[in-house]
Design an enzyme around this catalytic site. Structure first.
Site, PDB file in Angstrom:
ATOM      1  CB  SER A 274      44.103  39.966  44.081  1.00  0.00           C
ATOM      2  OG  SER A 274      43.357  41.095  44.473  1.00  0.00           O
TER       3      SER A 274
ATOM      4  CE  LYS B 274      38.561  46.319  36.696  1.00  0.00           C
ATOM      5  NZ  LYS B 274      39.385  47.492  36.890  1.00  0.00           N
TER       6      LYS B 274
ATOM      7  CG  ASN C  73      35.418  48.534  40.370  1.00  0.00           C
ATOM      8  OD1 ASN C  73      34.278  48.952  40.571  1.00  0.00           O
ATOM      9  ND2 ASN C  73      36.466  49.039  40.986  1.00  0.00           N
TER      10      ASN C  73
ATOM     11  CG  ASP D  66      38.499  50.698  38.538  1.00  0.00           C
ATOM     12  OD1 ASP D  66      38.831  50.303  39.674  1.00  0.00           O
ATOM     13  OD2 ASP D  66      38.416  49.945  37.549  1.00  0.00           O
TER      14      ASP D  66
ATOM     15  N   GLY E  51      40.990  50.222  27.501  1.00  0.00           N
ATOM     16  CA  GLY E  51      40.406  48.983  28.027  1.00  0.00           C
ATOM     17  C   GLY E  51      39.525  49.268  29.229  1.00  0.00           C
ATOM     18  N   GLY E  52      39.314  48.248  30.050  1.00  0.00           N
ATOM     19  CA  GLY E  52      38.382  48.374  31.175  1.00  0.00           C
ATOM     20  C   GLY E  52      38.766  49.475  32.140  1.00  0.00           C
TER      21      GLY E  52
END
Ligand code: NDP
Length: 277
Positions: free
Chosen positions: A12, A63, A84, A99, A126-127
């Site tokens: 990450s 999430k 998130n 996001d 999706g998320g």
């Protein structure tokens, strides 16, 4: 103390981003990456809180689980059904979703796109798609077409958005009949698990812009397709990543950092180490 939870999470970029924000603003930042499989996420989050954790980011695939673990959530997190950003408050977690704001800020402020009245195709449900769809609608787009491999998830997202005049849902097989779009957003994780399914060139008009929410090697197949199909702009998700992080930083510390130098740092890093996190 802050952290990012994901599975996997080792690569990450978030710890680097938050360290740079901390150095820039003079705020002492302790931010770590914690790998938690979905079955162990609740336990890992509770252990983090017990160690003094004050806030966290949450990434793939946690999430929607994070949303379920929150005692309260912001309106934009509730609309997304996904979180998130977690903030510790009164012995529980408050959830937010930055996001969508991150994507819209990157597209409009950094790349100069005017989103008003645009016809937008969102690939995926999706998320990430759940996070960006409400923000695109709030930015004034004219129409949102959601296409997903599993059509029922596209339907569920369209229903949750509650804007039938502007939102349509389709299965992936309907793509050839949808015509051209002003903006195409790839919010699938397709290239992580294999290959991006074939997309019809007719989705693209000469002025179209395309954005992949991933970056590095994850974004490469969709962006190569977008350029070959004639898109005027083909953008990756690096700017969104920095902008959503700045929104999280502001939630935790009350200060919005300057994202441009951090974006430039990540762009250099991604050009030399293109593997995504
Ligand atoms: P999810 O696992 O929640 O959703 C994955 C989506 O991809 C689903 O719509 C799924 O379809 C679709 N999909 C997966 N494999 C394929 C395939 N082979 N063909 C077609 N569709 C497929 O992931 P997220 O939504 O959280 O993340 C999606 C992407 O967005 C990731 O690349 C992630 O890195 C990126 N992202 C970037 C951010 C940034 O700040 N730049 C922030 C958040 C995410 P189905 O429903 O049929 O399974």
């Amino acid at each position: 103390m802050h952290a990012v939870f994901g599975h996997p999470v080792a690569h990450s970029r978030s710890p680097r981003i938050h360290a740079l924000f901390g150095a820039q603003t003079g705020i002492g930042v302790r931010y770590e990456a914690i790998d938690a499989a979905p079955a162990r996420f609740a336990q890992a989050l509770a252990a983090f809180a017990a160690r003094g954790g004050r806030g966290a980011n949450v990434t793939l695939p946690l999430k929607e689980d994070a949303f379920a673990l929150c005692r309260s959530a912001s309106p934009r997190a509730r609309r997304a059904g996904a979180v998130n950003t977690l903030v510790r408050a009164d012995g529980g977690w408050h959830g937010d979703n930055t996001d969508g704001a991150g994507l819209v800020r990157d597209l409009s402020a950094r790349h100069g796109l005017d989103l008003r009245d645009r016809r937008v195709l969102l690939l995926g449900a999706g998320g990430a798609a759940r996070g960006v769809a409400p923000a695109l609608l709030d930015a004034g787009i004219g129409a949102l077409w959601i296409a997903n491999r599993t059509a029922a998830r596209a339907d569920a997202l369209a229903d949750a958005l509650g804007d039938p005049a502007r939102v349509q849902a389709r299965g992936w097989d309907a793509l050839p009949g949808l015509g051209g779009f002003d903006l195409l957003v790839n919010a699938t994780a397709a290239t992580r698990g294999g290959a991006l399914p074939a997309l019809p060139m007719a989705l693209v008009a000469p002025h179209s812009a395309a954005v992949d929410l991933g970056y590095g090697t994850d974004a490469a197949p969709f962006l190569a397709w977008a350029r070959a199909a004639g898109c005027a702009q083909a953008l990756d998700g690096l700017g969104m990543l920095v902008e959503q992080a700045a929104e999280s930083f502001q939630c935790w510390h009350g200060v919005r950092p300057d994202t441009d130098p951090v974006y430039a740092d990540l762009r250099r890093l991604t050009d030399t180490q293109p593997t995504s996190d």
